[in-house]
Design an enzyme around this catalytic site. Structure first.
Site, short mmCIF file in Angstrom:
data_model
loop_
_atom_site.label_atom_id
_atom_site.label_comp_id
_atom_site.label_asym_id
_atom_site.label_seq_id
_atom_site.Cartn_x
_atom_site.Cartn_y
_atom_site.Cartn_z
CB SER A 145 -0.86 -0.01 1.27
OG SER A 145 -1.46 1.26 1.48
CE1 TYR A 158 -4.53 -1.99 5.06
CE2 TYR A 158 -3.22 -0.03 4.61
CZ TYR A 158 -4.00 -1.08 4.16
OH TYR A 158 -4.25 -1.23 2.82
P1 NAD Z 1 -11.50 -6.24 0.27
O1 NAD Z 1 -12.09 -6.12 1.62
O2 NAD Z 1 -12.31 -5.92 -0.94
O3 NAD Z 1 -10.90 -7.70 0.03
C1 NAD Z 1 -10.18 -8.37 1.01
C2 NAD Z 1 -10.12 -9.83 0.65
O4 NAD Z 1 -9.39 -10.51 1.68
C3 NAD Z 1 -11.49 -10.50 0.56
O5 NAD Z 1 -11.47 -11.48 -0.47
C4 NAD Z 1 -11.62 -11.17 1.93
O6 NAD Z 1 -12.51 -12.28 1.94
C5 NAD Z 1 -10.19 -11.60 2.15
N1 NAD Z 1 -9.86 -11.88 3.54
C6 NAD Z 1 -10.03 -11.09 4.63
N2 NAD Z 1 -9.64 -11.74 5.74
C7 NAD Z 1 -9.18 -12.96 5.34
C8 NAD Z 1 -8.65 -14.09 6.01
N3 NAD Z 1 -8.49 -14.11 7.34
N4 NAD Z 1 -8.31 -15.17 5.29
C9 NAD Z 1 -8.49 -15.18 3.93
N5 NAD Z 1 -8.99 -14.14 3.24
C10 NAD Z 1 -9.33 -13.05 3.94
O7 NAD Z 1 -10.17 -5.33 0.34
P2 NAD Z 1 -9.25 -4.67 -0.80
O8 NAD Z 1 -9.40 -3.21 -0.66
O9 NAD Z 1 -9.46 -5.32 -2.11
O10 NAD Z 1 -7.81 -5.03 -0.22
C11 NAD Z 1 -6.98 -6.02 -0.80
C12 NAD Z 1 -5.53 -5.70 -0.46
O11 NAD Z 1 -5.19 -4.44 -1.05
C13 NAD Z 1 -5.27 -5.58 1.04
O12 NAD Z 1 -4.00 -6.13 1.34
C14 NAD Z 1 -5.25 -4.07 1.24
O13 NAD Z 1 -4.48 -3.71 2.35
C15 NAD Z 1 -4.61 -3.62 -0.05
N6 NAD Z 1 -4.85 -2.22 -0.37
C16 NAD Z 1 -6.13 -1.73 -0.51
C17 NAD Z 1 -6.30 -0.40 -0.83
C18 NAD Z 1 -7.65 0.22 -1.03
O14 NAD Z 1 -7.74 1.44 -1.13
N7 NAD Z 1 -8.71 -0.57 -1.12
C19 NAD Z 1 -5.18 0.43 -0.98
C20 NAD Z 1 -3.91 -0.10 -0.83
C21 NAD Z 1 -3.75 -1.43 -0.53
#
Ligand code: NAD
Length: 263
Positions: A145, A158
């Site tokens: 991130s 985080y």
């Molecule tokens: P999201 O909530 O849409 O998806 C998260 C996924 O992780 C889902 O499929 C969920 O079922 C799964 N998950 C959660 N806990 C779990 C567990 N214990 N075991 C297995 N699976 C699990 O979130 P997102 O925004 O798509 O985030 C995905 C990644 O991208 C994360 O690592 C997040 O930190 C990173 N990220 C997101 C953003 C943003 O703005 N959305 C920005 C930078 C980085």
């Protein structure tokens, strides 16, 4: 991004953790469009995610390993190799968020964020890397991130996990530098997924804002472009990291953040 011959992932198998929604599903879709077979993981709407991947013509299966449980992670890596013959591409994407100041941060949330957002990538890599090295080719992509590079108040666990995964990425890249296995990280800014929607909803409730006003305020505070990054754009970046053009990228942290970290 157009698909070049070097992006052809036909015959490769990819595992994307946390790929039932959001960024993980976007990456899985892009890898499937480039020809890879997919092992999906995560909770929630599994059948919708499988259907989205299968619509590309790729083969897809789901494993429900909980990323807080090392034994389940080991079983998932073994399942991927058994199901498709080998695991070639590993995307460590599963992640959760919780926002609170350090003195009010629930200990259980701290432990869960470190386990899912950081330690799970250690567990997947320690099991998956030997097979990739044996076959002389592999790609590990860690979804960090912009919070791997800068901090934000209220996001201690985080930010600590995301800074940690960039360090882990560098070490894994160095340990495999003389092999065909590369390890890199992607550092997105805000992407409109369920993880961010919750922050928008919380901001709207806290400050009595409309959904549109809360969305604009959250973006405006951090992301100079005032646009969300999309899961498709991150998926295309992951496909690029799997290409021959990226074979000497090792230990990189690639920002895709609308200018957030340029400030
Ligand atoms: P999201 O909530 O849409 O998806 C998260 C996924 O992780 C889902 O499929 C969920 O079922 C799964 N998950 C959660 N806990 C779990 C567990 N214990 N075991 C297995 N699976 C699990 O979130 P997102 O925004 O798509 O985030 C995905 C990644 O991208 C994360 O690592 C997040 O930190 C990173 N990220 C997101 C953003 C943003 O703005 N959305 C920005 C930078 C980085």
């Amino acid at each position: 991004m157009t698909q070049s011959a070097s992006n052809n992932l036909a015959g490769k198998t990819a595992l994307v953790t946390g790929s039932t929604s959001g960024i993980g599903l976007g990456i899985a879709t892009a890898l499937a469009q480039a020809g890879a077979n997919l092992v999906l993981n995560g909770f929630g709407d599994v059948s919708g995610a499988l259907a989205q991947i299968e619509a590309t013509g790729a083969k897809a299966v789901h494993h429900a390993a909980d990323m807080t449980k090392p034994a389940e992670i080991e079983a998932m890596i073994a399942f991927a190799a058994e199901r498709f013959g080998a695991l070639d591409i590993l995307v460590n994407n599963a992640g959760i968020q919780h926002v609170a100041t350090i003195d009010e941060f629930p200990v259980e949330r701290w432990d869960a964020i470190i386990a899912i957002n950081l330690s799970s990538a250690f567990h997947t890599m320690r099991v998956a890397l030997p097979g990739m090295r044996e076959r002389g080719w592999g790609r590990v992509i860690n979804i960090a991130s912009v919070h791997g590079l800068v901090g934000s108040a209220g996001k201690s666990a985080y930010v600590a996990a995301k800074h940690g995964i960039l360090g882990l990425t560098k070490v894994a890249a160095l340990e495999n530098a003389r092999t065909g296995v590369t390890v890199n990280a992607i550092c997105p800014g805000f992407v409109l997924t369920p993880l961010v929607q919750k922050q928008i909803d919380d901001l709207a409730a806290r400050e009595s804002l409309s959904p549109d006003a809360a969305r604009a305020k959250l973006l405006g505070e951090k992301q100079p472009s005032a646009q969300f990054v999309t899961p498709t754009q991150i998926g295309d970046m992951a496909v690029f990291l799997c290409s021959d053009a990226a074979s000497e990228m090792r230990g990189s942290a690639l920002q895709i953040d609308g200018g957030w970290s340029a400030q």
